[in-house]
Write a protein that holds these residues in place. Structure first.
Motif, PDB file in Angstrom:
ATOM      1  N   ALA A 133       0.830  -1.202   0.000  1.00 35.03           N
ATOM      2  CA  ALA A 133       0.000   0.000   0.000  1.00 35.03           C
ATOM      3  C   ALA A 133       0.869   1.259   0.000  1.00 35.03           C
ATOM      4  O   ALA A 133       0.539   2.249  -0.665  1.00 35.03           O
ATOM      5  N   ASN A 159       1.766   2.374  -3.316  1.00 35.43           N
ATOM      6  CA  ASN A 159       0.586   2.749  -4.105  1.00 35.43           C
ATOM      7  C   ASN A 159      -0.001   1.597  -4.931  1.00 35.43           C
ATOM      8  O   ASN A 159      -0.571   1.821  -5.997  1.00 35.43           O
ATOM      9  N   VAL A 160       0.146   0.389  -4.439  1.00 37.32           N
ATOM     10  CA  VAL A 160      -0.462  -0.774  -5.094  1.00 37.32           C
ATOM     11  C   VAL A 160      -1.921  -0.850  -4.672  1.00 37.32           C
ATOM     12  O   VAL A 160      -2.265  -0.587  -3.518  1.00 37.32           O
ATOM     13  N   LYS A 161      -2.791  -1.184  -5.608  1.00 39.92           N
ATOM     14  CA  LYS A 161      -4.221  -1.327  -5.310  1.00 39.92           C
ATOM     15  C   LYS A 161      -4.446  -2.694  -4.660  1.00 39.92           C
ATOM     16  O   LYS A 161      -4.605  -3.708  -5.332  1.00 39.92           O
ATOM     17  N   LYS A 171      -6.888  -4.083  -2.948  1.00 36.62           N
ATOM     18  CA  LYS A 171      -8.139  -4.811  -3.183  1.00 36.62           C
ATOM     19  C   LYS A 171      -8.055  -5.626  -4.470  1.00 36.62           C
ATOM     20  O   LYS A 171      -8.484  -6.781  -4.517  1.00 36.62           O
ATOM     21  N   GLU A 172      -7.480  -5.043  -5.509  1.00 37.28           N
ATOM     22  CA  GLU A 172      -7.352  -5.752  -6.784  1.00 37.28           C
ATOM     23  C   GLU A 172      -6.399  -6.937  -6.664  1.00 37.28           C
ATOM     24  O   GLU A 172      -6.652  -7.995  -7.233  1.00 37.28           O
TER      25      GLU A 172
END
Length: 164
Positions: free
Chosen positions: A129, A132-134, A136-137
């Protein structure tokens, strides 16, 4: 997640089981190393990766956790092993010598949330996170622990190469 636990103290084993089932994990419990190995090998005949993680007490009757880990990793080198041990230094040294790899370790006693967080890769997801990794995806893809760890390592290498 499907988790196999070997712990000879029944009250501790029940606490682990209840905490993990409360988070919707499927938990298989065993009371000694020999029983754990038998359950694992039986499940391994049915599928290549029978458990998402195997949690082992280091000192158990009939077969200690190190011997169980050694035999599991001989049959399935990619199996995730977590030792729950009051003897972390001894377990770490033994794991490097006998298993030729470092496994994950939890120092007993520990909070049940610590076990859940480790199994669910909470720390890895927090680091992702920050990059900046998504999350939820990623979680929707239902990745293995190794895949999530490899993703973090790869992104960290990319990040470091940009800084250099």
């Amino acid at each position: 997640m499907k988790i196999l636990i070997a712990e000879d103290e029944q009250d501790i084993l029940l606490q682990y089981k209840l905490a993990l089932e409360d988070k919707d994990h499927h938990v298989v419990t065993t009371a000694n190393g020999e029983e754990c190995l038998n359950v694992y090998m039986k499940e391994l005949q049915k599928q290549a990766m029978p458990f998402d993680a195997v949690v082992l007490d280091h000192r158990m009757p009939k077969m200690d956790g190190m011997e169980v880990a050694k035999r599991i990793l001989a049959a399935n080198p990619r199996q995730r092993i977590i030792f729950a041990s009051a003897y972390v230094n001894e377990t770490l040294v033994d794991s490097v010598k006998q298993l030729k790899q470092i496994v994950e370790l939890l120092q007993k006693p520990f909070e049940l949330d610590t076990l859940v967080d480790l199994l669910e890769d909470k720390g890895i997801y927090e680091q992702l996170a920050q990059l900046n990794v998504k999350i939820k995806e990623i979680k929707n893809l239902n990745p293995t622990h190794d895949q999530v760890r490899d993703l973090l390592e790869g992104l960290n290498r990319l990040h470091m190469s940009k800084i250099s």
